[in-house]
Design an enzyme around this catalytic site. Structure first.
Site, mmCIF file in Angstrom:
data_model
loop_
_atom_site.group_PDB
_atom_site.id
_atom_site.type_symbol
_atom_site.label_atom_id
_atom_site.label_comp_id
_atom_site.label_asym_id
_atom_site.label_seq_id
_atom_site.Cartn_x
_atom_site.Cartn_y
_atom_site.Cartn_z
ATOM 1 N NE ARG A 154 -2.726 -7.724 -4.972
ATOM 2 C CZ ARG A 154 -3.518 -7.785 -3.928
ATOM 3 N NH1 ARG A 154 -3.052 -7.465 -2.759
ATOM 4 N NH2 ARG A 154 -4.761 -8.169 -4.021
ATOM 5 C CB SER B 206 -4.773 -6.874 3.922
ATOM 6 O OG SER B 206 -4.224 -5.619 3.586
ATOM 7 C CG HIS C 51 -1.940 -1.021 1.276
ATOM 8 N ND1 HIS C 51 -2.094 -1.858 2.368
ATOM 9 C CD2 HIS C 51 -2.890 -1.377 0.391
ATOM 10 C CE1 HIS C 51 -3.096 -2.682 2.133
ATOM 11 N NE2 HIS C 51 -3.596 -2.416 0.940
ATOM 12 C CE LYS D 288 -12.984 -6.430 1.116
ATOM 13 N NZ LYS D 288 -11.715 -5.886 0.633
#
Length: 163
Positions: free
Chosen positions: A91, A129, A17, A41
């Site tokens: 990514r 994460s 990040h 989440k």
């Protein structure tokens, strides 16, 4: 002034990040990190904890980088901050598929807001994460993945859960 919003849950913030922020500052004059409440989440850290962690590790001082929480539609938040763009990291192909769909939805609601995709540095391209939380829960070394303050917060969180 070119201002972008970099949204995410940042649960927790990683070196990936922070790399995106550094890259984003080569394109934008100011970046607002928009920390999503996103209770769907089930985040490990509260919104307030995620904001504080980000504030403690961002690579540039305010007003160049600001950290704020939000719980509205992203495009509404972006408009309220007079930003011209949404900054997103990509990514892999799976990220791009999801991010492209989100960008198209956002464009439906706000044609004036661009979505800018940047790739992280090669050394951070695999970091997520979710992976970080799993490694932390198992007591693994996180020094390559997150700043020391984040590593401490993760270990504190998991040691508190195990009591």
């Amino acid at each position: 002034m070119r201002r972008a919003v970099y949204p995410g849950t940042f649960d927790p913030v990683t070196y990936g990040h922070l790399d995106m922020l550094t890259r984003g500052l080569s394109v934008f004059d100011e970046i607002i990190i928009a920390v999503a409440e996103n209770l769907r989440k089930s985040p490990l850290f509260s919104l307030e904890e995620r904001i504080k962690l980000l504030q403690s590790v961002v690579p540039a001082p305010p007003p160049v980088i600001r950290v704020e929480g939000f719980s509205t539609m992203l495009v509404d938040f972006v408009r309220s901050k007079d930003a011209c763009a949404i900054l997103r990291g990509v990514r892999a192909v799976a990220d791009f598929d999801f991010e492209l769909r989100m960008a198209l939805v956002n464009q439906t609601f706000a044609k004036e807001i661009e979505t800018v995709f940047l790739m992280p540095s090669e050394k951070y391209i695999f970091i997520t994460s979710t992976m970080i939380r799993e490694v932390a829960e198992l007591g693994g070394d996180l020094s390559f993945f997150v700043p020391p303050a984040v590593e401490k917060a993760l270990f504190d969180k998991f040691s508190g859960e195990n009591k």
